[in-house]
Design a protein around this motif. Structure first.
Motif, PDB file in Angstrom:
ATOM      1  N   ASP A 171     -39.283  30.787 -60.166  1.00 44.22           N
ATOM      2  CA  ASP A 171     -38.566  30.087 -59.071  1.00 44.22           C
ATOM      3  C   ASP A 171     -38.539  31.165 -58.016  1.00 44.22           C
ATOM      4  OD1 ASP A 171     -38.673  27.810 -60.710  1.00 44.22           O
ATOM      5  OD2 ASP A 171     -36.788  28.236 -61.125  1.00 44.22           O
ATOM      6  N   ASP A 172     -38.841  30.777 -56.829  1.00 41.12           N
ATOM      7  CA  ASP A 172     -38.394  31.578 -55.662  1.00 41.12           C
ATOM      8  C   ASP A 172     -37.150  31.110 -55.063  1.00 41.12           C
ATOM      9  OD1 ASP A 172     -41.232  32.250 -55.454  1.00 41.12           O
ATOM     10  OD2 ASP A 172     -41.733  31.047 -54.133  1.00 41.12           O
ATOM     11  N   LEU A 173     -36.302  31.921 -54.579  1.00 38.44           N
ATOM     12  CA  LEU A 173     -35.076  32.125 -54.303  1.00 38.44           C
ATOM     13  C   LEU A 173     -35.107  32.376 -52.650  1.00 38.44           C
ATOM     14  CD1 LEU A 173     -31.984  31.606 -54.286  1.00 38.44           C
ATOM     15  CD2 LEU A 173     -31.762  34.139 -55.042  1.00 38.44           C
ATOM     16  N   ILE A 174     -34.597  31.385 -51.897  1.00 33.35           N
ATOM     17  CA  ILE A 174     -34.659  31.480 -50.340  1.00 33.35           C
ATOM     18  C   ILE A 174     -33.345  31.322 -49.886  1.00 33.35           C
ATOM     19  CG2 ILE A 174     -35.435  30.457 -48.094  1.00 33.35           C
ATOM     20  CD1 ILE A 174     -37.488  29.182 -50.905  1.00 33.35           C
ATOM     21  N   VAL A 175     -33.017  32.177 -49.069  1.00 33.10           N
ATOM     22  CA  VAL A 175     -31.442  32.705 -48.726  1.00 33.10           C
ATOM     23  C   VAL A 175     -31.319  32.719 -47.272  1.00 33.10           C
ATOM     24  CG1 VAL A 175     -30.603  33.720 -51.023  1.00 33.10           C
ATOM     25  CG2 VAL A 175     -31.547  35.213 -49.015  1.00 33.10           C
ATOM     26  N   THR A 176     -30.324  32.084 -46.709  1.00 29.49           N
ATOM     27  CA  THR A 176     -29.930  32.180 -45.367  1.00 29.49           C
ATOM     28  C   THR A 176     -28.697  33.229 -45.220  1.00 29.49           C
ATOM     29  OG1 THR A 176     -30.735  29.911 -44.925  1.00 29.49           O
ATOM     30  CG2 THR A 176     -29.219  31.108 -43.275  1.00 29.49           C
ATOM     31  N   TYR A 177     -28.864  34.469 -44.628  1.00 32.98           N
ATOM     32  CA  TYR A 177     -27.890  35.264 -44.602  1.00 32.98           C
ATOM     33  C   TYR A 177     -27.486  35.893 -43.334  1.00 32.98           C
ATOM     34  CZ  TYR A 177     -31.996  38.387 -44.860  1.00 32.98           C
ATOM     35  OH  TYR A 177     -32.958  38.861 -44.283  1.00 32.98           O
ATOM     36  N   ARG A 178     -26.500  36.913 -43.202  1.00 26.90           N
ATOM     37  CA  ARG A 178     -26.196  37.836 -42.141  1.00 26.90           C
ATOM     38  C   ARG A 178     -26.670  38.953 -42.582  1.00 26.90           C
ATOM     39  NH1 ARG A 178     -20.446  35.342 -41.675  1.00 26.90           N
ATOM     40  NH2 ARG A 178     -20.750  33.830 -40.056  1.00 26.90           N
ATOM     41  N   PRO A 179     -27.754  39.519 -41.957  1.00 29.32           N
ATOM     42  CA  PRO A 179     -28.364  40.761 -42.116  1.00 29.32           C
ATOM     43  C   PRO A 179     -27.159  41.970 -41.944  1.00 29.32           C
ATOM     44  CG  PRO A 179     -29.700  39.739 -40.770  1.00 29.32           C
ATOM     45  CD  PRO A 179     -28.606  38.988 -40.648  1.00 29.32           C
ATOM     46  N   ARG A 180     -27.384  42.785 -42.761  1.00 22.46           N
ATOM     47  CA  ARG A 180     -26.398  43.935 -42.813  1.00 22.46           C
ATOM     48  C   ARG A 180     -26.709  45.497 -42.592  1.00 22.46           C
ATOM     49  NH1 ARG A 180     -21.369  42.555 -43.901  1.00 22.46           N
ATOM     50  NH2 ARG A 180     -20.698  44.579 -44.074  1.00 22.46           N
ATOM     51  N   THR A 181     -26.504  45.974 -41.713  1.00 23.64           N
ATOM     52  CA  THR A 181     -26.779  47.391 -41.445  1.00 23.64           C
ATOM     53  C   THR A 181     -25.551  48.373 -41.817  1.00 23.64           C
ATOM     54  OG1 THR A 181     -25.930  47.350 -39.132  1.00 23.64           O
ATOM     55  CG2 THR A 181     -28.289  46.774 -39.327  1.00 23.64           C
ATOM     56  N   THR A 182     -24.499  47.912 -42.066  1.00 23.47           N
ATOM     57  CA  THR A 182     -23.406  48.777 -42.830  1.00 23.47           C
ATOM     58  C   THR A 182     -22.963  48.143 -44.132  1.00 23.47           C
ATOM     59  OG1 THR A 182     -21.721  47.563 -41.573  1.00 23.47           O
ATOM     60  CG2 THR A 182     -22.578  49.578 -40.384  1.00 23.47           C
ATOM     61  N   ALA A 183     -22.288  48.898 -44.916  1.00 20.46           N
ATOM     62  CA  ALA A 183     -21.845  48.550 -46.136  1.00 20.46           C
ATOM     63  C   ALA A 183     -20.758  47.573 -46.188  1.00 20.46           C
ATOM     64  CB  ALA A 183     -21.674  49.678 -47.179  1.00 20.46           C
ATOM     65  N   TYR A 184     -20.502  46.713 -46.953  1.00 16.06           N
ATOM     66  CA  TYR A 184     -19.384  45.993 -47.236  1.00 16.06           C
ATOM     67  C   TYR A 184     -18.229  47.161 -47.146  1.00 16.06           C
ATOM     68  CZ  TYR A 184     -21.839  41.621 -47.989  1.00 16.06           C
ATOM     69  OH  TYR A 184     -22.706  40.538 -47.895  1.00 16.06           O
ATOM     70  N   PRO A 185     -17.155  46.777 -46.799  1.00 17.49           N
ATOM     71  CA  PRO A 185     -15.907  47.757 -47.163  1.00 17.49           C
ATOM     72  C   PRO A 185     -15.478  48.102 -48.562  1.00 17.49           C
ATOM     73  CG  PRO A 185     -15.253  45.774 -45.676  1.00 17.49           C
ATOM     74  CD  PRO A 185     -16.438  45.686 -46.421  1.00 17.49           C
ATOM     75  N   ALA A 186     -15.679  47.033 -49.536  1.00 22.92           N
ATOM     76  CA  ALA A 186     -15.612  47.290 -50.798  1.00 22.92           C
ATOM     77  C   ALA A 186     -16.764  46.540 -51.598  1.00 22.92           C
ATOM     78  CB  ALA A 186     -14.152  46.537 -51.302  1.00 22.92           C
ATOM     79  N   GLY A 220     -32.454  42.357 -52.301  1.00 30.18           N
ATOM     80  CA  GLY A 220     -31.295  42.241 -51.228  1.00 30.18           C
ATOM     81  C   GLY A 220     -31.291  43.491 -50.453  1.00 30.18           C
ATOM     82  N   VAL A 221     -31.606  44.593 -50.819  1.00 32.48           N
ATOM     83  CA  VAL A 221     -31.641  45.833 -49.733  1.00 32.48           C
ATOM     84  C   VAL A 221     -32.890  45.902 -48.968  1.00 32.48           C
ATOM     85  CG1 VAL A 221     -32.118  48.188 -49.891  1.00 32.48           C
ATOM     86  CG2 VAL A 221     -30.384  47.442 -51.439  1.00 32.48           C
ATOM     87  N   ALA A 222     -33.953  45.199 -49.654  1.00 41.70           N
ATOM     88  CA  ALA A 222     -35.488  45.270 -48.700  1.00 41.70           C
ATOM     89  C   ALA A 222     -35.071  44.255 -47.793  1.00 41.70           C
ATOM     90  CB  ALA A 222     -36.402  44.931 -49.671  1.00 41.70           C
ATOM     91  N   HIS A 223     -34.246  43.018 -47.806  1.00 41.77           N
ATOM     92  CA  HIS A 223     -34.161  42.044 -46.861  1.00 41.77           C
ATOM     93  C   HIS A 223     -33.019  42.502 -45.982  1.00 41.77           C
ATOM     94  CE1 HIS A 223     -37.008  40.145 -49.367  1.00 41.77           C
ATOM     95  NE2 HIS A 223     -37.394  39.561 -48.217  1.00 41.77           N
ATOM     96  N   GLY A 224     -32.194  43.394 -46.238  1.00 38.08           N
ATOM     97  CA  GLY A 224     -30.939  43.674 -45.422  1.00 38.08           C
ATOM     98  C   GLY A 224     -29.711  42.716 -45.743  1.00 38.08           C
ATOM     99  N   VAL A 225     -29.964  42.012 -46.938  1.00 37.13           N
ATOM    100  CA  VAL A 225     -28.633  41.214 -47.329  1.00 37.13           C
ATOM    101  C   VAL A 225     -27.536  42.215 -47.575  1.00 37.13           C
ATOM    102  CG1 VAL A 225     -27.864  39.418 -48.992  1.00 37.13           C
ATOM    103  CG2 VAL A 225     -30.158  39.549 -48.205  1.00 37.13           C
ATOM    104  N   TRP A 226     -27.649  43.006 -48.170  1.00 37.58           N
ATOM    105  CA  TRP A 226     -26.668  44.350 -48.494  1.00 37.58           C
ATOM    106  C   TRP A 226     -27.533  45.678 -48.183  1.00 37.58           C
ATOM    107  CZ3 TRP A 226     -27.150  40.242 -52.375  1.00 37.58           C
ATOM    108  CH2 TRP A 226     -28.241  40.599 -53.386  1.00 37.58           C
ATOM    109  N   VAL A 227     -26.579  46.561 -48.223  1.00 43.19           N
ATOM    110  CA  VAL A 227     -27.105  47.841 -48.037  1.00 43.19           C
ATOM    111  C   VAL A 227     -27.443  48.644 -49.316  1.00 43.19           C
ATOM    112  CG1 VAL A 227     -26.321  47.927 -45.613  1.00 43.19           C
ATOM    113  CG2 VAL A 227     -24.959  48.997 -47.203  1.00 43.19           C
ATOM    114  N   SER A 228     -26.616  48.719 -50.273  1.00 40.30           N
ATOM    115  CA  SER A 228     -26.973  49.417 -51.468  1.00 40.30           C
ATOM    116  C   SER A 228     -26.449  48.497 -52.442  1.00 40.30           C
ATOM    117  CB  SER A 228     -26.112  50.558 -51.542  1.00 40.30           C
ATOM    118  OG  SER A 228     -24.834  50.475 -51.424  1.00 40.30           O
ATOM    119  N   PHE A 229     -26.694  48.758 -53.898  1.00 42.54           N
ATOM    120  CA  PHE A 229     -26.480  47.994 -55.111  1.00 42.54           C
ATOM    121  C   PHE A 229     -26.344  49.049 -56.401  1.00 42.54           C
ATOM    122  CE2 PHE A 229     -30.767  48.492 -55.990  1.00 42.54           C
ATOM    123  CZ  PHE A 229     -30.990  48.384 -57.078  1.00 42.54           C
ATOM    124  N   ARG A 230     -25.763  48.475 -57.189  1.00 48.83           N
ATOM    125  CA  ARG A 230     -25.554  49.100 -58.696  1.00 48.83           C
ATOM    126  C   ARG A 230     -25.699  47.932 -59.792  1.00 48.83           C
ATOM    127  NH1 ARG A 230     -20.420  50.266 -61.260  1.00 48.83           N
ATOM    128  NH2 ARG A 230     -18.856  49.302 -60.298  1.00 48.83           N
TER     129      ARG A 230
END
Length: 132
Positions: free
Chosen positions: A67-82, A108-118
């Motif tokens: 299944d393809d997941l298509i999202v509408t998001y606000r691109p992020r260039t800075t990390a969330y505060p938390a 998510g990182v590749a599309h700029g949905v968030w800047v990092s993950f773990r």
């Protein structure tokens, strides 16, 4: 001369009417294919991401490989505060919870949905995706 003045006036009105919609389109949030996940998993990930506030909306399109997941998001260039917890892939819901967690995080990182993950392992072989 009169026709030229009238044409210029109409062009100005058209420009004034079209300008707000053009500006709105440029400021709109992008919609992109986040990734392809196992059958049934895209809906789970999509709903969890919307609930977590990492994207505004989502849709799922079934294909041959999953299944393809298509999202509408606000691109992020800075990390969330938390860190934000997006979702947990449990061992009884997906064949390889760690691989799915990593794939969603990397997509998510590749599309700029968030800047990092773990991906954090939890009780039993489950993995929770945290993003910044």
């Amino acid at each position: 001369m009169r026709k030229l003045a009238r044409s210029l006036a109409l062009a100005g009105v058209a420009g004034a009417v079209l300008a707000p919609s053009t500006a709105h389109a440029a400021a709109s949030e992008p919609t992109a294919l986040l990734g392809t996940y196992g059958f049934g998993r895209a809906a789970v990930i999509g709903e969890a991401g919307r609930t977590a506030g990492t994207w505004e909306s989502f849709s799922v399109r079934s294909g041959f490989a999953g299944d393809d997941l298509i999202v509408t998001y606000r691109p992020r260039t800075t990390a969330y505060p938390a860190e934000k917890q997006v979702y947990t892939a449990a061992f009884d819901q997906v064949a390889d919870a760690q691989a799915e967690c990593r794939q969603v995080g990397e997509d998510g990182v590749a599309h700029g949905v968030w800047v990092s993950f773990r991906c954090r392992t939890g009780f039993a072989p489950s993995y929770t995706l945290f993003v910044r």
